[in-house]
Scaffold this active site. Structure first.
Site, PDB file in Angstrom:
ATOM      1  N   TYR A   5      56.181 152.721  72.177  1.00  0.00           N
ATOM      2  CA  TYR A   5      57.557 152.814  72.629  1.00  0.00           C
ATOM      3  C   TYR A   5      57.683 153.470  74.005  1.00  0.00           C
ATOM      4  O   TYR A   5      58.791 153.599  74.527  1.00  0.00           O
ATOM      5  CB  TYR A   5      58.398 153.594  71.612  1.00  0.00           C
ATOM      6  CG  TYR A   5      58.827 152.771  70.416  1.00  0.00           C
ATOM      7  CD1 TYR A   5      58.047 151.724  69.958  1.00  0.00           C
ATOM      8  CD2 TYR A   5      60.003 153.046  69.743  1.00  0.00           C
ATOM      9  CE1 TYR A   5      58.427 150.980  68.852  1.00  0.00           C
ATOM     10  CE2 TYR A   5      60.389 152.307  68.641  1.00  0.00           C
ATOM     11  CZ  TYR A   5      59.593 151.268  68.199  1.00  0.00           C
ATOM     12  OH  TYR A   5      59.974 150.529  67.108  1.00  0.00           O
ATOM     13  N   LYS A  17      46.608 154.804  61.593  1.00  0.00           N
ATOM     14  CA  LYS A  17      45.720 153.654  61.463  1.00  0.00           C
ATOM     15  C   LYS A  17      44.397 153.987  62.163  1.00  0.00           C
ATOM     16  O   LYS A  17      43.855 153.197  62.941  1.00  0.00           O
ATOM     17  CB  LYS A  17      46.378 152.403  62.068  1.00  0.00           C
ATOM     18  CG  LYS A  17      45.669 151.091  61.749  1.00  0.00           C
ATOM     19  CD  LYS A  17      45.721 150.721  60.284  1.00  0.00           C
ATOM     20  CE  LYS A  17      45.069 149.358  60.049  1.00  0.00           C
ATOM     21  NZ  LYS A  17      44.997 149.008  58.607  1.00  0.00           N
ATOM     22  N   ASP A  64      49.273 151.026  56.286  1.00  0.00           N
ATOM     23  CA  ASP A  64      49.532 149.904  55.396  1.00  0.00           C
ATOM     24  C   ASP A  64      49.458 150.339  53.931  1.00  0.00           C
ATOM     25  O   ASP A  64      50.282 149.930  53.103  1.00  0.00           O
ATOM     26  CB  ASP A  64      48.587 148.731  55.674  1.00  0.00           C
ATOM     27  CG  ASP A  64      47.159 149.158  55.960  1.00  0.00           C
ATOM     28  OD1 ASP A  64      46.935 150.314  56.336  1.00  0.00           O
ATOM     29  OD2 ASP A  64      46.249 148.316  55.813  1.00  0.00           O
ATOM     30  N   ASP A  72      59.143 154.360  62.983  1.00  0.00           N
ATOM     31  CA  ASP A  72      60.296 153.472  63.008  1.00  0.00           C
ATOM     32  C   ASP A  72      60.262 152.523  61.815  1.00  0.00           C
ATOM     33  O   ASP A  72      61.253 152.337  61.106  1.00  0.00           O
ATOM     34  CB  ASP A  72      60.287 152.690  64.326  1.00  0.00           C
ATOM     35  CG  ASP A  72      61.591 151.969  64.593  1.00  0.00           C
ATOM     36  OD1 ASP A  72      62.564 152.167  63.834  1.00  0.00           O
ATOM     37  OD2 ASP A  72      61.647 151.202  65.570  1.00  0.00           O
TER      38      ASP A  72
END
Length: 348
Positions: free
Chosen positions: A124, A171, A205, A229
């Site tokens: 972002y 991740k 995930d 987000d």
């Protein structure tokens, strides 16, 4: 004490929601002086930007703002006003509580999660370019300073609000350097709270799957910007959707409180939109301003109105308008006392 607050109505349904929320907050007995400034699509013709300098100056001067939703075009058009506000004002911590509300039809009735999202970097940051006419590249920025700062905010929040655990979401199995640095930073900060707050980490995930299967296992989640987000919207879905999801953006010099949902321009001016998310964001603002008991009253009044099921907006299964829903909350305010707050006080 009078609190001077910047009020940004926004566009689409924003002005209606902002007016409903302003009336509810004024009905608490806390004295507000509202400095209304406009941002969004409607001001581009006059100022050449959806976020004029005087809006930022107002927030810097008042240090607190309540903001309605603002449209962000998909693809072309202007950059997100929300992202620009956070970066320009250093609003590094995005706080999004997700707590079940009695009376709303959801798959769970006991969700109580707090999402703490780093607000200033990651993808972002908006660093992207065309490599060739057929290939675009976005650069992911993760720094130790920002990662440790957001981790410490999450742990301080957990301590201040009697929460039991912080889970870092990442991740790092694939992005070993960037997300690896975020995870390392969270572990470094967690060591300072050993014995006070439990710490764990989850791959993003897997985190999404577990939130759908067993949200009761989790408490405070801390995440980089993009994952925060996405996961915060998932958590909102667990408790009734974006229409009931409040948000706070906290920095060292200013704070902006806003709903998570969009501006829904097709419903603008129809007195149909649900102001719950912005009213709950206003309650978070009350805590930030040092009025936790009053924030509790607002939240309980809103919860009681929804639980009663008599004065609900269309998205909640009723026929009441935005203004009538606010009236019902105002009518409840004086007769309510004490409840468990959504999200607790915001650490400063």
């Amino acid at each position: 004490m009078t609190h001077r607050v910047t009020l940004i109505p926004g566009d689409g349904i924003g002005p209606e929601l902002a007016e409903a929320t302003r009336r509810v907050l004024d009905a608490t007995g806390i004295e507000f002086e509202w400095e209304t400034v406009d941002a969004g699509e409607a001001v581009i013709a006059e100022y050449g930007t959806p976020l004029p300098d005087h809006v930022l100056e107002s927030i810097r001067r008042n240090r607190v703002a309540l903001k309605g939703p603002i449209t962000t075009p998909v693809g072309g058009g202007f950059r997100s006003v929300n992202v620009t506000l956070r970066q320009a004002l250093g609003l590094y911590a995005n706080l999004r509580p997700a707590r079940s509300i009695k009376g709303l039809q959801t798959r769970y009735d006991d969700v109580d999660l707090v999402i703490v999202r780093e607000n200033t970097e990651d993808l972002y940051a908006g660093i992207e370019h065309m490599v060739t006419p057929d290939a675009a590249e976005s650069i992911k920025i993760i720094t130790r300073v920002a990662s440790e700062r957001i981790a410490r905010y999450a742990f301080d929040y957990a301590v201040a609000n009697g929460r039991r655990k912080v889970t870092a979401v990442h991740k790092a199995n694939i992005m070993k350097l960037s997300d690896g640095l975020f995870l390392e930073s969270c572990r470094t900060v967690a060591a300072d709270y050993d014995g006070q707050i439990e710490f764990e980490d989850r791959i993003v995930d897997n985190m999404c799957m577990q939130l759908v299967q067993k949200p009761d296992l989790y408490d405070v989640l801390v995440l980089p910007n993009l994952y925060g987000d996405i996961v915060s919207d998932l958590c909102a879905g667990l408790v009734g959707g974006l229409g009931v999801a409040p948000g706070a953006n906290i920095g060292t010099e200013a704070a902006v409180f806003e709903p998570v949902h969009g501006s829904a321009p097709k419903y603008a001016g129809l007195d149909k939109a649900n102001p719950t998310a912005l009213i709950l964001s206003g309650a978070l603002m009350l805590r930030h301003l040092g009025h936790p008991d009053v924030a509790d009253r607002v939240e309980r009044a809103l919860r009681d109105v929804i639980a009663a099921g008599e004065t609900l907006t269309y998205d909640l299964g009723g026929t009441a308008g935005t203004s009538a829903f606010a009236d019902a909350i105002i009518n409840k305010l004086e007769s309510q006392a004490g409840h468990v707050p959504i999200g607790g006080p915001v650490p400063r």
